[in-house]
Design an enzyme around this catalytic site. Structure first.
Site, mmCIF file in Angstrom:
data_model
loop_
_atom_site.group_PDB
_atom_site.id
_atom_site.type_symbol
_atom_site.label_atom_id
_atom_site.label_comp_id
_atom_site.label_asym_id
_atom_site.label_seq_id
_atom_site.Cartn_x
_atom_site.Cartn_y
_atom_site.Cartn_z
ATOM 1 C CG HIS A 606 35.567 -5.204 -3.227
ATOM 2 N ND1 HIS A 606 35.312 -3.996 -3.870
ATOM 3 C CD2 HIS A 606 36.191 -4.878 -2.056
ATOM 4 C CE1 HIS A 606 35.788 -3.003 -3.149
ATOM 5 N NE2 HIS A 606 36.319 -3.497 -2.043
ATOM 6 C CG ASP A 608 36.479 -4.122 2.302
ATOM 7 O OD1 ASP A 608 36.690 -4.164 1.081
ATOM 8 O OD2 ASP A 608 36.156 -3.079 2.906
ATOM 9 C CG HIS A 678 32.135 -1.899 -0.523
ATOM 10 N ND1 HIS A 678 32.303 -2.979 0.322
ATOM 11 C CD2 HIS A 678 33.371 -1.348 -0.684
ATOM 12 C CE1 HIS A 678 33.581 -3.082 0.658
ATOM 13 N NE2 HIS A 678 34.255 -2.110 0.055
ATOM 14 N NE ARG A 688 36.049 8.073 -4.587
ATOM 15 C CZ ARG A 688 36.590 7.140 -3.807
ATOM 16 N NH1 ARG A 688 37.891 6.874 -3.898
ATOM 17 N NH2 ARG A 688 35.853 6.491 -2.927
#
Length: 774
Positions: A606, A608, A678, A688
């Site tokens: 996508h 941002d 990204h 994570r």
């Protein structure tokens, strides 16, 4: 016939490298072998090959320059009338003789066909940016050759002053006891820049004798560098993405020649751009003449002692009034405080009168030369009138021949280029501010003015970025920039957080992680194969207020995100405020029983601030996208998991251009638009955690939750300050400092309660934790 003529015509304009008795190996092959040896840690071989590559590169340039100069004399284009034959035969006969001369000369100097020395754009760019020296400094360091390592490092750093890792290496070298100061030398120093900067420095200090000498040297070297650059414009194009060949012979010759002309015009920007800078010095050649005119004009009045190898020269500070000035009527030339004690008064006056006239003549010559660029410059025109009055109307004052040639040649080339722009559809960015309006076609004047204004603004913006200095925090390193990440507006910083700070923030996530929190009361898009936990800064403060988490950990989240904002702002938008749009401490944990056969991503590709349309190769900046977001960042906290790396793609969302692997303290930042699609690879095992950050230039879209969180933190500081005061009062005012600094209390207290090391009314800590140093 055309198929034979064209290659020879395209070989017409080739450049040069130093004469070599043997064969000169192609520099790109030597460079590739040197890098391979470097990767294999064969330091001796790497150093040898990289040095040979640099020598070969310099040799090639010198051979091209020398051959062009030789063939200009032996096979000149200009000559007498061609006679009654066809003009094509006359023209191409000279072209072929010139091409044959260049080919023969280069083959003799290089020891092989010139085509063997064509390198890719990437390799040429590496040499322009002095990348081989970056490899060399490591190789020399490993070989314990410190002097050579320092010289290589300094040479690279001069051209790459924003390279933070090299900045750190240079500082380390300076602290080493075995390193000598003279080792910090630029092995690729441009002579004209060294002379120019020294001349400007003397000029600013009113040291006009020295200024004249260095500025004259700079002007001469700059014109020589310009000729070398122009020589390198000639010959076959080396670009990998070379445009498709024109269909006909004449079209191909015209296109090639126009390309050569445009390249020659851009050479003035190359010589006017200091290594390490992005923007060129405006009016580089005319500015020399402007400075020289003033310096020559001032030199006889402000003559100062000139140091020589044997000490001071005989021309010193005048000790008393110059009697000769009065005797021969030239007292208005010299301040009465000046005098040459060793000369008779009459000789003194004659000497300075001659010196004055000679310098006035040189000043007038510089002014006349400057007027070739700006013929309507009022102050210089006034000076010319003054010079003619003082020197006599009969005295001929002409511009320098070298400057006349420079201007006439440049105007002729511009005229040809603008014809091609108007009639052949070519594009041209004129590098000069002094180009006469009458030379530009009427239908292009408006665009030319717009381009000039745009270029001026870009230069100003670039200068601001160049002058901003290092990043606002010590110890941070740029490990990947846009070039290394194959994109634009991308960067990776390391060492933003320490290991202990990462552990503290991870403790915060374990104590307070809540699924979906942080996306304004909505669940974040996530895969069923992972569990999502998120925490906003306001939620962290509220939990700290309730006693569920440590206040210091909540404060660290505010501090770490603010530190990241300052780093990103200083790197991408110095001088332009970035506001928080949203801050989110987020963890993604792999669900062990749901990983088999998994094909999805942790976060799909996508952009941002726009809606990505891969098929249409477009990104629509419209709701529901967060259109006000300008920059994005991810501050990683750990790496003890599998997968979860960030990756960038082309607009098609499938062609990966760069990847970033998470680790504690690593900050990746990028612009939020369509240039940076990204996604996040699937987290296949472990947990994570990172702080996701978005920023905006729009203050109206600033993160309101953060304002509330900061208010809670201030309120907490005031309460803590009051509590500490009461405890100190109860203990007779002998309490020790808390483990973290507290904010000053806005309400005054009796002096007997304010026991502290300083006198500013604040509580000072005896010892700061590492994170407090943020």
């Amino acid at each position: 016939m055309a198929s034979l003529l064209l290659p020879l015509c395209l070989l017409l304009l080739l450049p040069a490298a130093a004469a070599s008795p043997g064969r000169l190996l192609p520099y790109d092959l030597l460079y590739a072998d040197g890098v391979r040896a470097y990767v294999a840690r064969e330091w001796g071989r790497a150093a040898e090959l990289l040095q040979r590559a640099l020598q070969s590169y310099a040799g090639l340039r010198e051979a091209r320059r020398a051959c062009r100069a030789a063939c200009l004399r032996e096979a000149a284009f200009l000559g007498g009338p061609a006679g009654a034959g066809r003009w094509e035969a006359a023209l191409f006969g000279r072209v072929l003789r010139r091409a044959d001369c260049l080919q023969h000369c280069l083959r003799g100097r290089l020891g092989a066909a010139p085509s063997a020395h064509r390198a890719s754009r990437a390799v040429r760019r590496d040499f322009q940016r002095r990348e081989p020296y970056n490899y060399l400094q490591v190789a020399f360091f490993q070989l314990k050759k410190l002097d050579q390592a320092v010289s290589a490092a300094h040479t690279f750093f001069v051209a790459n002053p924003q390279h933070l890792q090299m900045r750190e290496d240079i500082e380390k070298y300076r602290r080493m006891s075995g390193v000598k100061s003279h080792s910090f030398r630029d092995l690729e120093a441009a002579p004209h820049w060294e002379a120019y900067e020294a001349g400007v420095q003397h000029y600013s200090a009113d040291e006009y004798v020295q200024a004249v000498a260095r500025l004259e040297e700079s002007l001469s070297e700059a014109l020589s560098a310009l000729e070398e650059c122009r020589a390198l414009c000639e010959g076959p194009r080396e670009d990998d993405d070379e445009e498709e060949m024109q269909p006909g012979l004449y079209e191909a010759v015209a296109a090639h020649y126009i390309q050569v002309l445009k390249c020659r015009q851009q050479c003035v920007l190359e010589i006017a751009t200091k290594p390490g800078r992005f923007s060129a010095t405006e009016d580089f050649i005319p500015s020399h003449l402007d400075l020289l005119q003033f310096a020559y004009d001032q030199e006889p009045l402000l003559l100062k002692p000139v140091a020589t190898k044997g000490g001071r020269s005989h021309v010193g500070t005048f000790q008393s009034s110059c009697a000769a000035s009065v005797l021969c009527g030239c007292s208005h030339f010299f301040p009465p405080a000046l005098f040459i004690s060793s000369l008779a008064p009459t000789i003194c006056c004659v000497f300075y009168t001659l010196l004055f006239i000679g310098n006035q003549m040189l000043a007038a010559e510089c002014a006349a030369s400057y007027l070739l660029f700006y013929p309507t410059d009022e102050p210089v025109l006034e000076k010319m009138k003054q010079y003619r009055t003082e020197l006599g109307e009969d005295t001929a004052v002409t511009a320098r021949e070298s400057i006349q040639h420079y201007v006439q040649r440049s105007l002729m080339e511009k005229k040809l280029i603008y014809y091609a722009v108007e009639h052949l559809g070519e594009a041209f960015n004129d590098p000069d501010l002094w180009t006469p309006d009458e030379l530009i076609p009427e239908n292009l004047k408006e665009k030319h003015r717009e381009d000039q204004e745009k270029q001026k603004q870009e230069n100003l913006d670039m200068e601001e970025r160049e002058e901003r200095g290092p990043l606002p925090f010590e110890g941070i390193a740029v490990t990947m920039d846009s070039h290394q990440m194959n994109g634009t507006q991308r960067v990776v910083f390391d060492r933003v957080l320490t290991e202990s700070e990462c552990r503290d923030l991870l403790r915060l996530t374990k104590a307070a992680g809540e699924a979906g929190d942080g996306y304004r009361a909505r669940r974040s898009p996530h895969t069923p194969h992972e569990r999502f936990e998120g925490l906003t800064v306001l939620k962290a403060m509220q939990l700290a207020q309730n006693g569920d988490v440590d206040w210091r950990d909540a404060k660290l989240l505010l501090q770490a995100s603010e530190k990241s904002r300052k780093i990103i702002e200083s790197y991408f938008t110095p001088g332009k405020k970035l506001h928080f749009s949203f801050t989110h401490l987020v963890c993604r944990t792999a669900v062990d029983e749901k990983q088999e056969g998994r094909m999805d991503l942790s976060h799909p590709v996508h952009a941002d601030n726009c809606l990505l349309d891969p098929e249409g190769q477009e990104c629509w900046r419209e709701p529901p996208a967060y259109v006000y977001r300008d920059y994005s960042g991810i501050l990683y906290l750990n790496d003890d998991f599998q997968g979860g790396g960030l990756f960038f793609t082309e607009m098609d969302t499938v062609t990966v251009t760069a990847e970033v692997h998470p680790k504690c303290g690593r900050l990746v930042a990028f612009s939020s638009g369509k240039e940076n699609p990204h996604g996040v690879w699937a987290v296949s095992r472990g947990r994570r955690c990172a702080v996701a950050l978005w920023y905006t230039h729009s203050q109206e879209h600033a993160e309101q939750e953060r304002v509330k969180a900061e208010e809670l933190m201030k309120q907490r500081a005031v309460e803590q300050d009051q509590t500490d005061g009461e405890e100190r009062q109860g203990a007779g005012g002998r309490g020790r400092s808390s483990s973290e600094p507290s904010a000053p209390n806005s309400r005054a207290r009796p002096m007997s309660q304010r026991h502290k090391p300083g006198s500013d009314g604040t509580q000072h800590p005896k010892e700061l934790r590492a994170r407090d140093e943020l």
